[in-house]
Design an enzyme around this catalytic site. Sequence first.
Site, mmCIF file in Angstrom:
data_model
loop_
_atom_site.group_PDB
_atom_site.id
_atom_site.type_symbol
_atom_site.label_atom_id
_atom_site.label_comp_id
_atom_site.label_asym_id
_atom_site.label_seq_id
_atom_site.Cartn_x
_atom_site.Cartn_y
_atom_site.Cartn_z
ATOM 1 N N GLU A 7 0.688 -1.349 -0.022
ATOM 2 C CA GLU A 7 -0.025 -0.114 -0.076
ATOM 3 C C GLU A 7 0.772 1.449 0.014
ATOM 4 O O GLU A 7 0.444 2.123 -0.790
ATOM 5 C CB GLU A 7 -0.854 0.094 1.229
ATOM 6 C CG GLU A 7 -2.093 -0.847 1.133
ATOM 7 C CD GLU A 7 -1.826 -1.951 1.878
ATOM 8 O OE1 GLU A 7 -2.821 -2.777 2.362
ATOM 9 O OE2 GLU A 7 -0.595 -2.706 2.120
ATOM 10 N N ASP A 80 -1.754 -5.382 3.353
ATOM 11 C CA ASP A 80 -2.136 -5.535 4.568
ATOM 12 C C ASP A 80 -2.891 -6.946 4.652
ATOM 13 O O ASP A 80 -3.795 -7.294 3.885
ATOM 14 C CB ASP A 80 -2.807 -4.440 5.253
ATOM 15 C CG ASP A 80 -2.009 -3.311 5.497
ATOM 16 O OD1 ASP A 80 -0.867 -3.512 5.378
ATOM 17 O OD2 ASP A 80 -2.517 -2.118 5.701
ATOM 18 N N ASP A 82 -5.533 -8.109 6.201
ATOM 19 C CA ASP A 82 -6.878 -7.712 6.705
ATOM 20 C C ASP A 82 -7.808 -7.703 5.630
ATOM 21 O O ASP A 82 -7.312 -7.830 4.323
ATOM 22 C CB ASP A 82 -7.208 -6.410 7.716
ATOM 23 C CG ASP A 82 -6.933 -5.259 7.078
ATOM 24 O OD1 ASP A 82 -6.237 -5.390 5.727
ATOM 25 O OD2 ASP A 82 -6.970 -4.168 7.490
ATOM 26 N N GLU A 84 -9.570 -5.234 4.030
ATOM 27 C CA GLU A 84 -9.320 -4.110 3.193
ATOM 28 C C GLU A 84 -8.140 -4.271 2.341
ATOM 29 O O GLU A 84 -7.952 -3.976 1.226
ATOM 30 C CB GLU A 84 -9.062 -2.730 4.153
ATOM 31 C CG GLU A 84 -10.211 -1.992 4.822
ATOM 32 C CD GLU A 84 -11.305 -1.763 3.729
ATOM 33 O OE1 GLU A 84 -11.090 -1.059 2.594
ATOM 34 O OE2 GLU A 84 -12.617 -2.117 3.981
ATOM 35 N N TYR A 303 1.146 -5.677 12.906
ATOM 36 C CA TYR A 303 0.029 -5.035 12.597
ATOM 37 C C TYR A 303 -0.998 -4.459 13.677
ATOM 38 O O TYR A 303 -1.296 -5.270 14.330
ATOM 39 C CB TYR A 303 -0.576 -5.809 11.267
ATOM 40 C CG TYR A 303 -1.728 -5.349 10.454
ATOM 41 C CD1 TYR A 303 -1.276 -4.189 9.680
ATOM 42 C CD2 TYR A 303 -3.112 -5.531 10.441
ATOM 43 C CE1 TYR A 303 -2.237 -3.309 8.825
ATOM 44 C CE2 TYR A 303 -3.929 -4.741 9.608
ATOM 45 C CZ TYR A 303 -3.460 -3.842 8.713
ATOM 46 O OH TYR A 303 -4.418 -3.309 7.920
ATOM 47 N N ARG A 305 -4.266 -3.253 13.263
ATOM 48 C CA ARG A 305 -5.806 -3.523 13.096
ATOM 49 C C ARG A 305 -5.912 -4.714 13.295
ATOM 50 O O ARG A 305 -5.888 -5.591 12.224
ATOM 51 C CB ARG A 305 -6.117 -2.891 11.950
ATOM 52 C CG ARG A 305 -6.151 -1.465 11.414
ATOM 53 C CD ARG A 305 -6.533 -1.143 10.287
ATOM 54 N NE ARG A 305 -6.629 0.568 10.124
ATOM 55 C CZ ARG A 305 -5.502 1.036 9.487
ATOM 56 N NH1 ARG A 305 -4.558 0.413 8.952
ATOM 57 N NH2 ARG A 305 -5.618 2.330 9.244
ATOM 58 N N HIS A 350 -5.659 -12.433 13.599
ATOM 59 C CA HIS A 350 -4.117 -11.800 13.512
ATOM 60 C C HIS A 350 -3.526 -11.754 14.886
ATOM 61 O O HIS A 350 -4.594 -11.829 15.918
ATOM 62 C CB HIS A 350 -4.215 -10.391 12.709
ATOM 63 C CG HIS A 350 -4.628 -10.160 11.709
ATOM 64 N ND1 HIS A 350 -4.450 -11.291 10.489
ATOM 65 C CD2 HIS A 350 -5.615 -9.403 11.225
ATOM 66 C CE1 HIS A 350 -5.332 -10.722 9.557
ATOM 67 N NE2 HIS A 350 -6.029 -9.792 9.728
#
Length: 920
Positions: A7, A80, A82, A84, A303, A305, A350
Site C-alpha cells: 500500500e 495488509d 486484513d 481491506e 499490524y 488493526r 491476526h
Amino acid sequence: MNIVIVESPAKAKTINKYLGSDYHVLASYGHVRDLPAKDGSVRPDEEFAMSWEVDAKSQKRLSEIAAAVKGADRLILATDPDREGEAISWHVLEVLQKKKVLKDVPVERVVFNAITKQSILDAMKNPRPIDAPLVDAYLARRALDYLVGFTLSPVLWRKLPGARSAGRVQSVALRLICDREMEIETFVKEEYWSILASLKTPKGEGFTASVVGFEGKKLGRLDIKTEEQATAIRRMLESASYRVESVVSKPAKRHPQPPFTTSTLQQEASRKLGFSASRTMQVAQKLYEGVSLGGETTGLITYMRTDGVQIAGEAIAATRKVIASDFGDSYVPEKPRFYSSKAKNAQEAHEAVRPTDLFRRPRDVARFLDPDQARLYELIWKRTMASQMESAVLERTTIDIDASGAGKTAALRATGSVVRFDGFLALYQEGRDDDEDEDSRRLPAVEDGAAVTLASVEGKPGIEATQHFTTPPPRYTEASLVKKMEELGIGRPSTYASTLQTLRDREYVELDKKQLVPQDKGRIVTAFLESFFNRYVEYDFTASLEEQLDRISAGELSWREVLAAFWRDFSAAVDETKDLRVSQVIDALNDLLAAHIFPQREDGKDPRACPTCSTGQLSLKVSRFGAFIGCSNYPECSYTRQLARGQDGEDGDGASDGPKVLGTDPETGLEVSLRSGRFGPYVQLGEDVKGGDKPKRSSLPRGWSAADLTVERALQLLKLPREIGAHPEDGKMITAGLGRFGPFVQHDGTYANLASPDEVFSVGINRAVDLLAEKRSKGARGRATPAALKDLGEHPDGGGAITIRDGRYGAYVNWGKVNATLPKGSDPMAVTLELALELIKAKGGAAPKKAAAKKAAPKKAAATKKAPTAKDDAADGEAADAAPKKAAARKTTTAKTTTAKKTATTPKAKAGAAGTKKDT
C-alpha cells in the site's frame, strides 16, 4: 524480475531492501478504485452489480504497475493482512486483468504481520491465492454502506433541512452518545449519607470503618436517606463501645491483561497518553511501517488493526527471556500465558499488537522516535511484557466490628488489600476510568474479639457523617465509547477511529474535556432515525448484521443473499417516508426530545408556553441553517431561541430566554446584554426604542463561548469594525472586522481573511498591508479564478460547459456567467449533470438565443480535478455529504428574457454520499 505490490511507499522502500535486486516493490497508495459518488454505482436490480471508478492519481500509479508487470516473472500482492488489504489486492488484480498485461505472469498473494526481514522472507515462502470470501465480505460492506448513505441521507435532507448525513455504523455510534445524554438529562438525583468511624487498635494503629448495619438491619450505600437518620446513627456511635467481631484475610491474585487489540490500544492510549483514537492509529501506523534505526528502516510493532489477543510462540519465548533478565525468574510464570478474545464477533485472526522484537526496549529506541511514537511504543512494549509476567499476589482483609451503646447496635466494616508479591504490577498497571485504587488501603493487624476505640479528630469523636447525591452516568469518552461498541459488536477495529472522527467532522458531536457531547444537529438526526428508521439504529440489529458479514468472510453465507434480505426491508422502510410531512416529523421530534428542548420549569408552568406572547406554544422549527425553537404564533410573535438548554433556563452555550445584562458601556452608559436569536447568541448595546435607531448588535464569532463572555469582550465586538491605520500607499483607512464568512481586514473594497476572530483585535498595520497585497496579487477582485473541480459536460441547450468550482464561499455550479451555489452540506463530486441543470434553472440561467450562437462559447474548463471525499474506515463507508434530491427554486429577476427548449420531465437527481477508503 518479481513485482511486489504494497500500500504505502514507506513500506515499499523498506521491503525492497529486505528482498534485494530481484524484486521491485511498488505502492498502490491505498485503494486504487472506489464506487463513484453518484446514483447507480450499486445496482440492487442487477444482483448488486457495482461500478468502480479510478481517480487520476490512482490511474497514474496503476499505469506504472501495469508497465512494470509486463514481462515480469511473478506478481506478488503483499497488501495488509486484513479485509481491506485483501480488497486492495483484488482491485489491483482486476485492473491489471482488464488491461490484459498479465498474460502468463503467475500471481501470488502473501501476507505478513510485521515489517521485519524475517517476517517478509517467511511470507514469500508461503504464497496463497486471493481469499475470495474475504473479498466478498468487503464487497458486502462496501455496498451496504453505499446503499445506506445514498438512500437515507437524501431522506434526511428533505425532511430535516440542515442535516448532513447518516450511515450504517456512524448513526448507531451517535445514538449511543445521544442516549447517554438523555440519561443524564432525565436523571433525578437522590440524597444519601455515608458514616465513617475513625478507630484505633490497642496498639494505637488507626484505620477507618464504614457503617453497614443499624439495629440488626443491613444498610446499603443508598439506605441512609436523610440527615435525621444520619444524625441519629452518628450520636449513637459517638458514645458506643467497639469490639472486633471477625477478621478474615484471604489470598487473592490479580492477573495481567492480554496484549493490545486495536480497541484496547485506543482505550489505553486515551487514558494514559491522552491520545484520540485517530491519533493513536496514526502513530501506530508509523511504528508498524518502520522507522530508521541507525540507518536501517525497521518495523517496530506488528499490524495494528486486529481484534486478536494471541501472539506468536517465538514472541512469547522472547518475552519470557526479557522478563527473566530484567525482573528475575520469580516474575516468569511456570507456563506461558495464552489468551482468547472475549469481544463479540471477534474475527480476523491476526496477532495482537506487540513489538516485533521484545529485546528492543523503549529506552533503546527512544532517541530514534518522536515523543508520541516513543510513548506509544513504550505502552505497547510494557503491555506485551506484562501479559506474560507472573500474577500479583494480594491479601484481601475484611474486619467486621460491632458497636453498641444507648441500647442500640450498629455494624461497621473495614476492607483493605495488601500486595504480597507485585508480579506484573512491577511493570504495568492498566489505566482506569475512575480514580479508585483498590490495592492502596492497608489495614493494621488486629485479632478477633479485640476491643477498639473511637479516635478523636480535632478534639471531637471521630465520626463523620457526609451528605452525598447520586450522579448521572458519565458522558462517553472516546475510550469508553470504543469499549462499548466493541462489547455490542458494532463496527470493527479498523473503523472505530474514523467513525468517531466522522461524527466530529459532521458537527454531530463535540469533544469537551475528553467527553463526547452530542450537538443539537446530532440529536435531531438521531431522534429522526429512532422515530422513522428505528430498526436500523438498534444495537442488536447492527451487531447481527456485523455477524452476518463475518460469516460471509468465513465462506458461510452468500454476500448477495445477505444484501438482498437487507435491501428488501430497508428500501420498503424508505418508501414509507415518501408521504411523510415535515409537520409529522416535527411533532415526533418534539415528543422524543422533550426532556432536552422543553425541560420542566421550576415554577411548574407549561415548559412549552411561549415566554413572550403567553398564548403560543413553543415547537421545534427547521431551516436550511439548522434547527431552533420558535413560537406557534409566528409571525405575530417572533420569539426564537436555540435548542440546547442548561441550568436556570439557559441555552446550552449560556444564552437565556431573555437578555442577560453583562454590564454598562462606560462611554454611552447603555446596558450591554447577551441575547439568543435564531442564528445563535449575540450581544446588544441598549434597547429597541420604537421609532428610534436600531441598537448596535454583534453575533459571537465561532469559538467564543457565551457562558464565558465578559462585558469587556462584548464591547470589543460592538466596537467593530476596528480602524487599524491608513494604508501607506493611498492613505485610505484599513479596517478589521467580523463578517458572515469570518474575520477579515479591508481596504478600498479588498477583503483579506484573518486566521482567527481574536486577531481582529490585535492585527497591526504591517500584517494587514501584507495580507491585502497577497490578496490583490491573486487576481481581480482580490481572488484567483477558481479551478474546475469537476466537468459535467456541455449544456444541452448550448452556451458552453457546465463545471463544478470551488469559490470563496463554497462550491458552486458554473455555466457561462451563471453561478449557482450548491445546497449547504453537498458533496461537489456527487453533483450530476441533471442536478446542475436544475440549479442553473433555479438561478434563472437560460441558454443563449440562437441569433447569438456565433458568439464564442466560454472556454472549456480545466481538466477535472478530483476533490477529496470522506473515504475512510469511518463509518464502514459512512455517508459523506452529497447533494439533495431536488434543489429549491428561487425567484430571480433578469434584465432580458430568453427562450429555451423545456424538457418534458424534470430529471430526478438522486443523491447520496460516497463511502470508504482504508486508513493509510
